[in-house]
Every structure is written in structure tokens, then in C-alpha cells.
Scaffold this active site. Sequence first.
Site, PDB file in Angstrom:
ATOM      1  N   LEU A  37       0.810  -1.222   0.000  1.00  0.00           N
ATOM      2  CA  LEU A  37       0.000   0.000   0.000  1.00  0.00           C
ATOM      3  C   LEU A  37       0.841   1.269   0.000  1.00  0.00           C
ATOM      4  O   LEU A  37       0.316   2.358  -0.243  1.00  0.00           O
ATOM      5  CB  LEU A  37      -0.973   0.015   1.191  1.00  0.00           C
ATOM      6  CG  LEU A  37      -2.338  -0.620   0.889  1.00  0.00           C
ATOM      7  CD1 LEU A  37      -2.243  -2.118   0.740  1.00  0.00           C
ATOM      8  CD2 LEU A  37      -3.346  -0.257   1.963  1.00  0.00           C
ATOM      9  N   TYR A  61      -1.964   1.073   8.052  1.00  0.00           N
ATOM     10  CA  TYR A  61      -0.890   1.412   8.996  1.00  0.00           C
ATOM     11  C   TYR A  61      -1.603   1.706  10.316  1.00  0.00           C
ATOM     12  O   TYR A  61      -2.296   2.714  10.443  1.00  0.00           O
ATOM     13  CB  TYR A  61      -0.134   2.648   8.508  1.00  0.00           C
ATOM     14  CG  TYR A  61       1.040   3.008   9.394  1.00  0.00           C
ATOM     15  CD1 TYR A  61       2.347   2.794   8.966  1.00  0.00           C
ATOM     16  CD2 TYR A  61       0.851   3.545  10.666  1.00  0.00           C
ATOM     17  CE1 TYR A  61       3.426   3.106   9.780  1.00  0.00           C
ATOM     18  CE2 TYR A  61       1.909   3.851  11.481  1.00  0.00           C
ATOM     19  CZ  TYR A  61       3.197   3.635  11.037  1.00  0.00           C
ATOM     20  OH  TYR A  61       4.260   3.945  11.851  1.00  0.00           O
ATOM     21  N   TYR A  99     -12.105   0.137   5.622  1.00  0.00           N
ATOM     22  CA  TYR A  99     -12.340   0.347   7.058  1.00  0.00           C
ATOM     23  C   TYR A  99     -11.675   1.636   7.525  1.00  0.00           C
ATOM     24  O   TYR A  99     -10.539   1.936   7.154  1.00  0.00           O
ATOM     25  CB  TYR A  99     -11.784  -0.830   7.878  1.00  0.00           C
ATOM     26  CG  TYR A  99     -12.445  -2.140   7.534  1.00  0.00           C
ATOM     27  CD1 TYR A  99     -13.694  -2.466   8.061  1.00  0.00           C
ATOM     28  CD2 TYR A  99     -11.848  -3.031   6.646  1.00  0.00           C
ATOM     29  CE1 TYR A  99     -14.319  -3.659   7.720  1.00  0.00           C
ATOM     30  CE2 TYR A  99     -12.473  -4.226   6.298  1.00  0.00           C
ATOM     31  CZ  TYR A  99     -13.701  -4.531   6.837  1.00  0.00           C
ATOM     32  OH  TYR A  99     -14.324  -5.705   6.488  1.00  0.00           O
ATOM     33  N   TYR A 125      -2.378   9.299  13.043  1.00  0.00           N
ATOM     34  CA  TYR A 125      -3.133   8.127  12.557  1.00  0.00           C
ATOM     35  C   TYR A 125      -4.542   8.556  12.140  1.00  0.00           C
ATOM     36  O   TYR A 125      -5.003   8.234  11.042  1.00  0.00           O
ATOM     37  CB  TYR A 125      -3.179   7.063  13.660  1.00  0.00           C
ATOM     38  CG  TYR A 125      -4.181   5.959  13.421  1.00  0.00           C
ATOM     39  CD1 TYR A 125      -3.920   4.927  12.519  1.00  0.00           C
ATOM     40  CD2 TYR A 125      -5.405   5.941  14.097  1.00  0.00           C
ATOM     41  CE1 TYR A 125      -4.847   3.913  12.298  1.00  0.00           C
ATOM     42  CE2 TYR A 125      -6.335   4.933  13.884  1.00  0.00           C
ATOM     43  CZ  TYR A 125      -6.059   3.921  12.983  1.00  0.00           C
ATOM     44  OH  TYR A 125      -6.984   2.929  12.769  1.00  0.00           O
TER      45      TYR A 125
HETATM   46  N1  LIG Z   1      -7.012  -2.343  15.332  1.00  0.00           N
HETATM   47  C1  LIG Z   1      -7.885  -1.431  15.774  1.00  0.00           C
HETATM   48  O1  LIG Z   1      -8.057  -1.244  16.982  1.00  0.00           O
HETATM   49  C2  LIG Z   1      -8.685  -0.619  14.789  1.00  0.00           C
HETATM   50  C3  LIG Z   1      -9.543   0.385  15.284  1.00  0.00           C
HETATM   51  C4  LIG Z   1     -10.291   1.132  14.371  1.00  0.00           C
HETATM   52  C5  LIG Z   1     -10.164   0.893  13.014  1.00  0.00           C
HETATM   53  N2  LIG Z   1      -9.327  -0.075  12.573  1.00  0.00           N
HETATM   54  C6  LIG Z   1      -9.208  -0.289  11.125  1.00  0.00           C
HETATM   55  O2  LIG Z   1      -9.675  -1.597  10.806  1.00  0.00           O
HETATM   56  C7  LIG Z   1      -8.944  -2.113   9.688  1.00  0.00           C
HETATM   57  C8  LIG Z   1      -8.389  -3.494  10.031  1.00  0.00           C
HETATM   58  O3  LIG Z   1      -7.541  -3.356  11.161  1.00  0.00           O
HETATM   59  P1  LIG Z   1      -6.794  -4.600  11.831  1.00  0.00           P
HETATM   60  O4  LIG Z   1      -6.805  -4.379  13.285  1.00  0.00           O
HETATM   61  O5  LIG Z   1      -7.271  -5.860  11.243  1.00  0.00           O
HETATM   62  O6  LIG Z   1      -5.319  -4.309  11.287  1.00  0.00           O
HETATM   63  P2  LIG Z   1      -3.971  -5.120  11.561  1.00  0.00           P
HETATM   64  O7  LIG Z   1      -4.253  -6.363  12.334  1.00  0.00           O
HETATM   65  O8  LIG Z   1      -2.976  -4.141  12.070  1.00  0.00           O
HETATM   66  O9  LIG Z   1      -3.583  -5.565  10.092  1.00  0.00           O
HETATM   67  C9  LIG Z   1      -3.201  -4.621   9.158  1.00  0.00           C
HETATM   68  C10 LIG Z   1      -2.595  -5.345   7.994  1.00  0.00           C
HETATM   69  O10 LIG Z   1      -2.151  -4.353   7.084  1.00  0.00           O
HETATM   70  C11 LIG Z   1      -0.922  -4.770   6.559  1.00  0.00           C
HETATM   71  N3  LIG Z   1      -0.107  -3.663   6.089  1.00  0.00           N
HETATM   72  C12 LIG Z   1       0.461  -2.656   6.803  1.00  0.00           C
HETATM   73  N4  LIG Z   1       1.158  -1.861   5.976  1.00  0.00           N
HETATM   74  C13 LIG Z   1       1.025  -2.379   4.734  1.00  0.00           C
HETATM   75  C14 LIG Z   1       1.527  -2.015   3.459  1.00  0.00           C
HETATM   76  N5  LIG Z   1       2.319  -0.956   3.289  1.00  0.00           N
HETATM   77  N6  LIG Z   1       1.171  -2.772   2.401  1.00  0.00           N
HETATM   78  C15 LIG Z   1       0.400  -3.855   2.537  1.00  0.00           C
HETATM   79  N7  LIG Z   1      -0.104  -4.275   3.723  1.00  0.00           N
HETATM   80  C16 LIG Z   1       0.215  -3.524   4.801  1.00  0.00           C
HETATM   81  C17 LIG Z   1      -0.231  -5.478   7.698  1.00  0.00           C
HETATM   82  O11 LIG Z   1       0.738  -6.328   7.138  1.00  0.00           O
HETATM   83  P3  LIG Z   1       1.984  -6.875   7.985  1.00  0.00           P
HETATM   84  O12 LIG Z   1       1.409  -8.020   8.772  1.00  0.00           O
HETATM   85  O13 LIG Z   1       2.949  -7.251   6.920  1.00  0.00           O
HETATM   86  O14 LIG Z   1       2.453  -5.720   8.834  1.00  0.00           O
HETATM   87  C18 LIG Z   1      -1.401  -6.213   8.349  1.00  0.00           C
HETATM   88  O15 LIG Z   1      -1.554  -7.509   7.795  1.00  0.00           O
HETATM   89  C19 LIG Z   1      -7.885  -1.055   9.364  1.00  0.00           C
HETATM   90  O16 LIG Z   1      -8.362  -0.209   8.350  1.00  0.00           O
HETATM   91  C20 LIG Z   1      -7.778  -0.264  10.638  1.00  0.00           C
HETATM   92  O17 LIG Z   1      -7.301   1.058  10.441  1.00  0.00           O
HETATM   93  C21 LIG Z   1      -8.591  -0.854  13.423  1.00  0.00           C
END
Ligand SMILES: NC(=O)c1ccc[n+]([C@@H]2O[C@H](COP(=O)([O-])OP(=O)(O)OC[C@H]3O[C@@H](n4cnc5c(N)ncnc54)[C@H](OP(=O)(O)O)[C@@H]3O)[C@@H](O)[C@H]2O)c1
Length: 305
Positions: A37, A61, A99, A125
Site C-alpha cells: 500500500l 498502517y 475500514y 493516525y
Molecule cells: N485495530 C484497531 O483497533 C482498529 C480500530 C479502528 C479501526 N481499525 C481499522 O480496521 C482495519 C483493520 O484493522 P486490523 O486491526 O485488522 O489491522 P492489523 O491487524 O494491524 O492488520 C493490518 C494489515 O495491514 C498490513 N499492512 C500494513 N502496511 C502495509 C503495506 N504498506 N502494504 C500492505 N499491507 C500492509 C499489515 O501487514 P503486515 O502483517 O505485513 O504488517 C497487516 O496484515 C484497518 O483499516 C484499521 O485502520 C482498526
Amino acid sequence: MQRILVPGRNGQVGWELLTALAPLGTVIGLDRSGMDLANPDSIRRAIRDAKPDVIVNAAAYNNVDRAESESALAMQVNGIAPGVMAEEAKRLGAILVHYSTDYVFDGERDQPYVEGDPPNPVNAYGKSKLAGERAVEAVGGHYLTLRTSWVYSARGSNFVLTVLRLAREKPELSVVDDQSGSPTWARALARATAELLRRKDLIARESGVYHLVAGGHTSRYAFARAIIDIMKEVSRIPDGWASVKPITTDQYPLPARRPPHPVTSTTKIRELFGIEMPRWEDQLRSCLSDIAASWRTGSTSLVLP
Ligand SMILES: NC(=O)c1ccc[n+]([C@@H]2O[C@H](COP(=O)([O-])OP(=O)(O)OC[C@H]3O[C@@H](n4cnc5c(N)ncnc54)[C@H](OP(=O)(O)O)[C@@H]3O)[C@@H](O)[C@H]2O)c1
């Protein structure tokens, strides 16, 4: 058979989407090597190769503190990449599900935010995620941007797993009691996403931003207590757990400011799509029951007592 592309396949939500979306079509999960990304060419190439009917972008991110010092990278991944995906989706006539976060709000008021309330992110963020929302909207294709909150699952790095680990290692945990959110299980979010994608006709008509979080809200402190209390019960391990002490945000300084109460209303998605997620306590119990079962079968050694 429709083709569903899932960048971020190894993330919390991405991993659950691979299962939840399988009944809807052929799911093509991509990790960073399949779509980076931070690189618009890689995004365009991956989408043009896969020719999906639906893209569900689970990559982001997500390190809120590190984003303060890596704001350019966070903006590239969260702010710019979703717009590139939206352009490619529109070119193919595909739907984009993206998301976002309740951290687009400053969280300074005590009423739940609705989708039309003005965002005002307080950290890098949140600013990058808001830029991503706007980039998707500006393209004007068929899309859903789903703002969620405090995501956790049985894998990855998240508050639930951290509390479970520390609660076995330490006698006492100090957790902030002046920040609230709606803890949302990645599996419940993935299932709700699948439900939404059963209504592609409606997505085409009602593209936009929606709040999609667990029912109810709580403080970090009360969430930590619930994690330990429910885990005691479902794991049938009554002893050896830390006590939890409430503290204030001032007592636990971090690089990124947090919005104190960015609680969101989910009325819009309920009224338009008929989607309502279970309450946060019920989602938590389901996830912890899975983790407890994996402890019992020894399929994970994480925080084994
Ligand atoms: N986690 C929360 O508390 C939270 C809260 C509100 C909203 N959200 C949103 O919900 C969505 C899903 O979140 P999640 O918690 O499932 O996220 P996550 O577990 O942190 O997973 C994010 C994924 O994105 C990948 N990634 C990061 N940088 C990248 C890049 N440059 N190119 C390709 N892939 C990349 C990571 O790969 P690697 O494994 O290689 O790093 C990881 O597999 C996101 O949009 C997030 O912003 C999350």
C-alpha cells in the site's frame, strides 16, 4: 462466481474475512508482497491482475503511536492508497469496502457521534485515516467506508491479548479509565462485512461512510476488567490473575494523543442495511471462549498458566 480481493490478509480483520467471505465467491487474499500500500504502482498492478468484483481493504498502517514519527508513511498507506484502490475499483465496476476508525473524531463530547458529524482527528493516525475516507469518497464509485473501533482477535497484537499476557505475569495492571470505545471482535466485523456484501444493489445506491462497531461502549479500564473476569470463567482458571487499577491518561503518557470518548452511533447502518452487531461483552465472551479452547488443546502456548 464473483472474485473478492482482500489486501491485508494477515491482519486481524483480513484473516477473518478469508473465512467469512468464502461463501460469497472466490476470495483472493494478498499480503504486503502481493500488494504494497505504500506503492501505488503495486496497488494498481495487483488489482489489474486479479480483476476483482469486490475489494475489501483490510490493510492499514495501524500503529497509532509510531504514526506520529512516521506520518508520511501512515499517510501513504492510510490516506493515499485507499483512493488508488477506489479508482481501480471504479474502472472495473467493482465495489470497494474500506475500514476507517472512530479516531477521526476528537472525542470531546459525551453524545455518540453520527456519520455526518464533523471529524477532527487529534493524532497523525486519525488524520491519515480521515484522508483515506475522503480519497475514497472523492472517486465517487460504489463503496462502503466502515468506521470501527478497538478491534481485537485471537491473533495479532491487540489490547485483549496484551491484557491476558500481563494479567498472568504481574500482580497489578494500571489501565486508563478516561478513554472510551466500543471493543469490536474482528470475526464479528468480518461477518457483518459479509452480510453487507449480500446487498450489493443497496451498496450501489447507498455508498458512503457508516459506523460499524459492537453494541455499547466502555472504558479501557472496564474493558480490561471484563477481559480478566470473563477469561477466569471461560478458562475455568480462577486464580493467578492480576488486579486492575484505574488511572488517568495523564498518568500514562504516550507519543500520540487519544480522543477520549469517540463513541459512535450505529443507527444509520441498522436502518439502511439491517445490520446490528452484538454487544461488546457478548463478542468478547465469544473470542475469549475460542482462546480458552485453544489453551486447553495446547494449540497456543500464549499466556498458558
Ligand atoms: N485495530 C484497531 O483497533 C482498529 C480500530 C479502528 C479501526 N481499525 C481499522 O480496521 C482495519 C483493520 O484493522 P486490523 O486491526 O485488522 O489491522 P492489523 O491487524 O494491524 O492488520 C493490518 C494489515 O495491514 C498490513 N499492512 C500494513 N502496511 C502495509 C503495506 N504498506 N502494504 C500492505 N499491507 C500492509 C499489515 O501487514 P503486515 O502483517 O505485513 O504488517 C497487516 O496484515 C484497518 O483499516 C484499521 O485502520 C482498526
